[in-house]
Design a protein around this motif. Structure first.
Motif, PDB file in Angstrom:
ATOM      1  N   GLU A 143       0.820  -1.212   0.000  1.00  0.00           N
ATOM      2  CA  GLU A 143       0.000   0.000   0.000  1.00  0.00           C
ATOM      3  C   GLU A 143       0.853   1.261   0.000  1.00  0.00           C
ATOM      4  OE1 GLU A 143      -3.473   1.880   2.894  1.00  0.00           O
ATOM      5  OE2 GLU A 143      -3.246  -0.307   2.711  1.00  0.00           O
ATOM      6  N   LEU A 144       2.006   1.199   0.660  1.00  0.00           N
ATOM      7  CA  LEU A 144       2.889   2.365   0.759  1.00  0.00           C
ATOM      8  C   LEU A 144       3.932   2.402  -0.363  1.00  0.00           C
ATOM      9  CD1 LEU A 144       3.488   2.435   4.625  1.00  0.00           C
ATOM     10  CD2 LEU A 144       1.947   3.883   3.279  1.00  0.00           C
ATOM     11  N   GLY A 145       3.875   1.433  -1.253  1.00  0.00           N
ATOM     12  CA  GLY A 145       4.828   1.400  -2.350  1.00  0.00           C
ATOM     13  C   GLY A 145       6.217   0.967  -1.942  1.00  0.00           C
ATOM     14  N   LEU A 146       6.322   0.200  -0.851  1.00  0.00           N
ATOM     15  CA  LEU A 146       7.609  -0.289  -0.372  1.00  0.00           C
ATOM     16  C   LEU A 146       7.864  -1.690  -0.933  1.00  0.00           C
ATOM     17  CD1 LEU A 146       7.367   0.773   3.386  1.00  0.00           C
ATOM     18  CD2 LEU A 146       8.634   1.925   1.555  1.00  0.00           C
ATOM     19  N   ALA A 147       8.983  -1.861  -1.593  1.00  0.00           N
ATOM     20  CA  ALA A 147       9.324  -3.163  -2.141  1.00  0.00           C
ATOM     21  C   ALA A 147       9.842  -4.072  -1.034  1.00  0.00           C
ATOM     22  CB  ALA A 147      10.378  -3.021  -3.231  1.00  0.00           C
ATOM     23  N   VAL A 148       9.421  -5.340  -1.092  1.00  0.00           N
ATOM     24  CA  VAL A 148       9.889  -6.352  -0.141  1.00  0.00           C
ATOM     25  C   VAL A 148      10.713  -7.368  -0.934  1.00  0.00           C
ATOM     26  CG1 VAL A 148       9.165  -8.173   1.460  1.00  0.00           C
ATOM     27  CG2 VAL A 148       7.861  -6.040   1.328  1.00  0.00           C
ATOM     28  N   PRO A 149      11.995  -7.580  -0.578  1.00  0.00           N
ATOM     29  CA  PRO A 149      12.654  -7.119   0.649  1.00  0.00           C
ATOM     30  C   PRO A 149      13.557  -5.894   0.473  1.00  0.00           C
ATOM     31  CG  PRO A 149      13.964  -8.836  -0.341  1.00  0.00           C
ATOM     32  CD  PRO A 149      12.800  -8.618  -1.263  1.00  0.00           C
ATOM     33  N   GLU A 150      13.508  -5.237  -0.686  1.00  0.00           N
ATOM     34  CA  GLU A 150      14.448  -4.130  -0.934  1.00  0.00           C
ATOM     35  C   GLU A 150      14.285  -2.998   0.075  1.00  0.00           C
ATOM     36  OE1 GLU A 150      14.006  -6.525  -4.562  1.00  0.00           O
ATOM     37  OE2 GLU A 150      12.580  -5.587  -3.185  1.00  0.00           O
ATOM     38  N   ASN A 151      13.047  -2.663   0.414  1.00  0.00           N
ATOM     39  CA  ASN A 151      12.789  -1.572   1.364  1.00  0.00           C
ATOM     40  C   ASN A 151      12.350  -2.056   2.734  1.00  0.00           C
ATOM     41  OD1 ASN A 151      11.284  -0.220  -1.497  1.00  0.00           O
ATOM     42  ND2 ASN A 151      13.196   0.570  -0.655  1.00  0.00           N
ATOM     43  N   LEU A 152      11.815  -3.267   2.802  1.00  0.00           N
ATOM     44  CA  LEU A 152      11.316  -3.798   4.069  1.00  0.00           C
ATOM     45  C   LEU A 152      11.424  -5.317   4.066  1.00  0.00           C
ATOM     46  CD1 LEU A 152       9.729  -3.211   6.787  1.00  0.00           C
ATOM     47  CD2 LEU A 152       7.662  -3.793   5.480  1.00  0.00           C
ATOM     48  N   SER A 153      11.978  -5.871   5.128  1.00  0.00           N
ATOM     49  CA  SER A 153      12.021  -7.326   5.304  1.00  0.00           C
ATOM     50  C   SER A 153      10.922  -7.734   6.280  1.00  0.00           C
ATOM     51  CB  SER A 153      13.385  -7.767   5.855  1.00  0.00           C
ATOM     52  OG  SER A 153      14.391  -7.655   4.878  1.00  0.00           O
ATOM     53  N   VAL A 154      10.337  -8.903   6.037  1.00  0.00           N
ATOM     54  CA  VAL A 154       9.248  -9.398   6.885  1.00  0.00           C
ATOM     55  C   VAL A 154       9.510 -10.870   7.208  1.00  0.00           C
ATOM     56  CG1 VAL A 154       6.762  -9.813   7.082  1.00  0.00           C
ATOM     57  CG2 VAL A 154       7.595  -7.793   5.840  1.00  0.00           C
ATOM     58  N   VAL A 155       9.383 -11.213   8.500  1.00  0.00           N
ATOM     59  CA  VAL A 155       9.553 -12.592   8.952  1.00  0.00           C
ATOM     60  C   VAL A 155       8.308 -13.023   9.705  1.00  0.00           C
ATOM     61  CG1 VAL A 155      10.932 -14.209  10.323  1.00  0.00           C
ATOM     62  CG2 VAL A 155      12.051 -12.293   9.157  1.00  0.00           C
ATOM     63  N   GLY A 156       7.741 -14.160   9.322  1.00  0.00           N
ATOM     64  CA  GLY A 156       6.564 -14.692   9.991  1.00  0.00           C
ATOM     65  C   GLY A 156       6.902 -15.762  11.006  1.00  0.00           C
ATOM     66  N   PHE A 157       5.892 -16.519  11.372  1.00  0.00           N
ATOM     67  CA  PHE A 157       6.071 -17.604  12.347  1.00  0.00           C
ATOM     68  C   PHE A 157       4.994 -18.640  12.069  1.00  0.00           C
ATOM     69  CE2 PHE A 157       6.645 -19.957  16.129  1.00  0.00           C
ATOM     70  CZ  PHE A 157       7.742 -19.482  16.836  1.00  0.00           C
ATOM     71  N   ASP A 158       5.381 -19.899  11.896  1.00  0.00           N
ATOM     72  CA  ASP A 158       4.491 -21.063  11.728  1.00  0.00           C
ATOM     73  C   ASP A 158       4.828 -21.864  10.486  1.00  0.00           C
ATOM     74  OD1 ASP A 158       3.002 -20.765  14.044  1.00  0.00           O
ATOM     75  OD2 ASP A 158       1.497 -19.500  13.057  1.00  0.00           O
ATOM     76  N   ASP A 159       5.192 -21.193   9.379  1.00  0.00           N
ATOM     77  CA  ASP A 159       5.330 -21.816   8.066  1.00  0.00           C
ATOM     78  C   ASP A 159       4.018 -22.481   7.660  1.00  0.00           C
ATOM     79  OD1 ASP A 159       6.633 -22.339   5.711  1.00  0.00           O
ATOM     80  OD2 ASP A 159       7.474 -24.247   6.396  1.00  0.00           O
ATOM     81  N   SER A 160       2.965 -21.698   7.707  1.00  0.00           N
ATOM     82  CA  SER A 160       1.655 -22.145   7.245  1.00  0.00           C
ATOM     83  C   SER A 160       1.672 -22.215   5.718  1.00  0.00           C
ATOM     84  CB  SER A 160       0.576 -21.172   7.705  1.00  0.00           C
ATOM     85  OG  SER A 160       0.782 -19.892   7.128  1.00  0.00           O
ATOM     86  N   PRO A 161       0.683 -22.889   5.114  1.00  0.00           N
ATOM     87  CA  PRO A 161       0.652 -22.951   3.640  1.00  0.00           C
ATOM     88  C   PRO A 161       0.672 -21.573   2.988  1.00  0.00           C
ATOM     89  CG  PRO A 161      -0.856 -24.557   4.568  1.00  0.00           C
ATOM     90  CD  PRO A 161      -0.339 -23.744   5.728  1.00  0.00           C
ATOM     91  N   ALA A 162       0.085 -20.566   3.655  1.00  0.00           N
ATOM     92  CA  ALA A 162       0.040 -19.227   3.079  1.00  0.00           C
ATOM     93  C   ALA A 162       1.428 -18.625   2.889  1.00  0.00           C
ATOM     94  CB  ALA A 162      -0.805 -18.311   3.964  1.00  0.00           C
ATOM     95  N   ALA A 163       2.394 -19.061   3.703  1.00  0.00           N
ATOM     96  CA  ALA A 163       3.735 -18.483   3.625  1.00  0.00           C
ATOM     97  C   ALA A 163       4.379 -18.722   2.272  1.00  0.00           C
ATOM     98  CB  ALA A 163       4.605 -19.062   4.745  1.00  0.00           C
ATOM     99  N   ALA A 164       4.166 -19.906   1.714  1.00  0.00           N
ATOM    100  CA  ALA A 164       4.776 -20.244   0.433  1.00  0.00           C
ATOM    101  C   ALA A 164       4.026 -19.640  -0.747  1.00  0.00           C
ATOM    102  CB  ALA A 164       4.853 -21.761   0.268  1.00  0.00           C
ATOM    103  N   PHE A 165       2.806 -19.152  -0.508  1.00  0.00           N
ATOM    104  CA  PHE A 165       2.012 -18.560  -1.582  1.00  0.00           C
ATOM    105  C   PHE A 165       1.995 -17.035  -1.526  1.00  0.00           C
ATOM    106  CE2 PHE A 165       0.272 -22.865  -1.349  1.00  0.00           C
ATOM    107  CZ  PHE A 165       0.284 -23.220  -2.687  1.00  0.00           C
ATOM    108  N   ALA A 166       2.644 -16.479  -0.500  1.00  0.00           N
ATOM    109  CA  ALA A 166       2.705 -15.022  -0.383  1.00  0.00           C
ATOM    110  C   ALA A 166       3.600 -14.457  -1.487  1.00  0.00           C
ATOM    111  CB  ALA A 166       3.247 -14.627   0.988  1.00  0.00           C
ATOM    112  N   THR A 167       3.450 -13.143  -1.735  1.00  0.00           N
ATOM    113  CA  THR A 167       4.284 -12.468  -2.727  1.00  0.00           C
ATOM    114  C   THR A 167       5.010 -11.307  -2.053  1.00  0.00           C
ATOM    115  OG1 THR A 167       2.694 -13.015  -4.470  1.00  0.00           O
ATOM    116  CG2 THR A 167       4.325 -11.311  -4.955  1.00  0.00           C
ATOM    117  N   PRO A 168       6.334 -11.417  -1.885  1.00  0.00           N
ATOM    118  CA  PRO A 168       7.168 -12.595  -2.146  1.00  0.00           C
ATOM    119  C   PRO A 168       6.918 -13.699  -1.120  1.00  0.00           C
ATOM    120  CG  PRO A 168       8.445 -10.940  -1.016  1.00  0.00           C
ATOM    121  CD  PRO A 168       7.112 -10.304  -1.303  1.00  0.00           C
TER     122      PRO A 168
END
Length: 220
Positions: A143-168
């Motif tokens: 929404e803010l036009g920030l590229a991931v991971p160039e401008n922001l890195s994100v780390v989740g927890f669980d390794d749910s099926p959604a994690a592998a289908f997220a972009t990136p």
């Protein structure tokens, strides 16, 4: 089998009736068989990874720490994960960048992430206590036009099926959900068959793993 907060009335009632019980995740000190993970070590691993990448401004999307307003029914896994994040980040830990998201859903995570990213010193990385919360952070970045991971890195927890289908695809902590459920169910059936519940104090801590994918990189 199910998790319960510290002092949960339903757990105390079940213990008083000597019902067959297996505790999953929390509380850790109940007089029952227990199966879970080392939440603190897992969270520390995720935070340390970001610090080693060079991030020094890291936001945290957290679950609530207690389910009652008085704060008496404490969720142990939340405090353990917060302690792990604090430990892994070391001197770059900042209490002011922790945001509580309720419920565990993308909407509150997106709103909390937008607040952090629009602030005067926006984080270059976000640690989320679930993949669901991490997806909210990805939405905010987009929404803010920030590229991931160039401008922001994100780390989740669980390794749910959604994690592998997220972009990136989402970097996350993998925990063995299926094995946790299988073992808890097996132990509960054994407790029922034994007819002597709560006498065996078996305890298993299952392994976790940091799965590195495309949502993390060095800070900009």
């Amino acid at each position: 089998p199910r998790a319960a907060e510290l002092g949960a009335p339903r757990l105390e009632a079940a213990l008083a009736r000597r019902l067959p019980i297996v505790t999953v995740d929390q509380p850790r000190d109940a007089p029952t068989p227990f199966v879970g993970i080392d939440d603190r070590a897992a969270a520390s691993m995720a935070a340390r990874y970001l610090r080693e990448l060079g991030h020094r401004r890291v936001g945290v999307l957290s679950f609530v720490t207690a389910i009652d307003r008085e704060g008496k029914l404490v969720l142990e896994i939340v405090n353990e994960r917060l302690s792990g994040y604090r430990e892994g980040l070391g001197d770059v830990w900042d209490e002011d960048t922790v945001r509580t998201c309720r419920p565990n859903a993308t909407k509150p995570a997106r709103e909390a992430s937008l607040e952090l990213l629009r602030g005067p010193a926006p984080p270059t990385a976000i640690l989320a206590m679930s993949d669901v919360l991490a997806l909210g952070a990805l939405q905010a970045a987009s929404e803010l036009g920030l590229a991931v991971p160039e401008n922001l890195s994100v780390v989740g927890f669980d390794d749910s099926p959604a994690a592998a289908f997220a972009t990136p695809m989402l970097t996350t902590i993998a925990q063995p959900h299926e094995e946790k459920g299988r073992l808890a169910a097996q132990w509960l059936l054994e407790e029922i068959a034994d007819r002597r519940p709560q006498r065996r104090r078996r305890r298993t801590i299952l392994p976790t793993e940091l799965v590195v994918r495309g949502s993390t990189g060095p800070p900009p």
